[in-house]
Enzyme design. Structure first.
Site, mmCIF file in Angstrom:
data_model
loop_
_atom_site.group_PDB
_atom_site.id
_atom_site.type_symbol
_atom_site.label_atom_id
_atom_site.label_comp_id
_atom_site.label_asym_id
_atom_site.label_seq_id
_atom_site.Cartn_x
_atom_site.Cartn_y
_atom_site.Cartn_z
ATOM 1 N N GLY A 132 -6.180 -62.162 -0.653
ATOM 2 C CA GLY A 132 -5.379 -62.418 -1.832
ATOM 3 C C GLY A 132 -5.237 -61.179 -2.692
ATOM 4 O O GLY A 132 -6.020 -60.232 -2.599
ATOM 5 N N CYS A 133 -4.235 -61.182 -3.561
ATOM 6 C CA CYS A 133 -3.966 -60.014 -4.409
ATOM 7 C C CYS A 133 -5.096 -59.781 -5.408
ATOM 8 O O CYS A 133 -5.657 -58.685 -5.489
ATOM 9 C CB CYS A 133 -2.625 -60.171 -5.106
ATOM 10 S SG CYS A 133 -2.408 -61.750 -5.971
ATOM 11 N N TYR A 134 -5.434 -60.805 -6.166
ATOM 12 C CA TYR A 134 -6.551 -60.685 -7.090
ATOM 13 C C TYR A 134 -7.842 -60.376 -6.335
ATOM 14 O O TYR A 134 -8.677 -59.590 -6.795
ATOM 15 C CB TYR A 134 -6.747 -61.986 -7.861
ATOM 16 C CG TYR A 134 -5.957 -62.136 -9.125
ATOM 17 C CD1 TYR A 134 -6.022 -61.186 -10.143
ATOM 18 C CD2 TYR A 134 -5.173 -63.275 -9.346
ATOM 19 C CE1 TYR A 134 -5.327 -61.350 -11.325
ATOM 20 C CE2 TYR A 134 -4.473 -63.451 -10.528
ATOM 21 C CZ TYR A 134 -4.549 -62.485 -11.515
ATOM 22 O OH TYR A 134 -3.856 -62.651 -12.689
ATOM 23 N N ALA A 135 -8.016 -61.031 -5.189
ATOM 24 C CA ALA A 135 -9.245 -60.848 -4.420
ATOM 25 C C ALA A 135 -9.396 -59.408 -3.943
ATOM 26 O O ALA A 135 -10.515 -58.876 -3.887
ATOM 27 C CB ALA A 135 -9.261 -61.802 -3.227
#
Length: 315
Positions: A132-135
């Site tokens: 994921g992007c945030y991850a």
């Protein structure tokens, strides 16, 4: 001979970015793009950087294997990729599959493709879960301090509204976002669980959506077992990422306005409490690029033995 790649779910923001990247890549040929809404329309009419005659098609899961492509990128919402993976396997096809959804990020049978941290386990893997992007931002911001952590890391994240996708919602409604900061999923967010699993350390994540279109700012608050000084921390981050062309370490805290449209990550703003046991670090990335499409291309490059950053503009 170029490797053929297809995209399922190509109408969204990430699909368009991936089309742009693949169109300019010397080793890949974009051979199929699937979109129910754009079925029959020319790809070039929606993504001008693509100069070919390919048209969008509404591809059913059972139609993929017959195309005989070398790779598929699944750029669909969570919960939608399984039928396509099962259809390919059921037909005896074994293309490389890069899944941009969260459907396989918790599946040990799939490689978790955050190259800067997991590339050593990439060789030979044909099922790749794109993080994921945030991850991605969280893990890259925290990884150099992993051995010193004392308790959960608190991460405050702010994303542009493109991260909410193209399906209308409050989180991509520009009128509701104007002059606003919208918190959501403040406990047990999917990326919180994803990072805790893959980083091997507990993370507490509080996401927000802002009025800008693209880009993530991630502020990580870390409590440490041993005292540190800011200069030593910055040196440790520079040493950890010195050979990573898509990671830039800065002394000052990075700004999201400077990362939009760029393919890497910036990490900086190293601030330490007076007692040295609390560290705050800021990371920025473009959620559509390093948070999705650029990372997918890194994973495709690794899967086919190309240099990892081939086709990715470096700045």
């Amino acid at each position: 001979m170029k490797k053929t790649v297809g995209i399922i779910g190509a109408r969204g923001h990430t699909g368009a970015e991936l089309i742009r990247l693949l169109a300019a890549h010397p080793g890949f040929e974009l051979a199929a793009v699937s979109s129910r809404e754009l079925d029959g329309q020319r790809v070039a009419d929606h993504v001008p950087e693509y100069g070919g005659d390919l048209r969008y098609a509404n591809l059913a899961p059972g139609a993929l294997a017959a195309l005989g492509l070398d790779a598929w990128v699944l750029a669909m919402p969570n919960g939608k990729s399984g039928v396509f993976v099962e259809a390919l396997a059921g037909a005896g096809a074994d293309p490389v599959i890069v899944d941009l959804s969260a459907d396989h990020r918790f599946d040990d049978a799939w490689h978790y493709g955050l190259p800067e941290l997991t590339r050593d386990a990439h060789e030979g893997r044909r099922r790749i879960a794109n993080p994921g992007c945030y991850a991605s931002a969280m893990q890259l911001a925290v990884a150099p301090m992993l051995d010193l952590l004392d308790g959960p890391v608190q991460c405050f994240g702010v994303s542009g509204y493109s991260g909410a996708g193209t399906t209308p919602s409050d989180r991509n409604d520009v009128d509701k976002l104007r002059d606003n900061l919208m918190p959501y999923a403040l406990v047990d967010h999917l990326h919180e669980r994803e990072v805790t699993r893959h980083l091997g350390a507990p993370v507490e994540f509080m996401p927000h959506v802002a009025p800008h279109f693209r880009g993530i700012t991630l502020t990580a608050n870390m409590h440490l077992r041993e005292p540190v000084v800011a200069e030593a921390v910055e040196a440790a981050y520079r040493a950890r990422y010195e050979d990573e062309p898509l990671v830039s370490v800065t002394t000052e805290a990075p700004w999201v306005s400077r990362i939009a449209g760029r393919h890497g990550v910036e990490i900086g703003g190293f601030t330490v409490s007076e007692d040295g046991h609390r560290l705050v670090v800021v990371a920025t990335l473009d959620n559509l690029l390093k948070g999705a499409a650029t990372q997918a291309l890194q994973n495709l490059n690794l899967a086919f033995g190309y240099p990892e950053t081939r086709g990715i503009p470096l700045d």
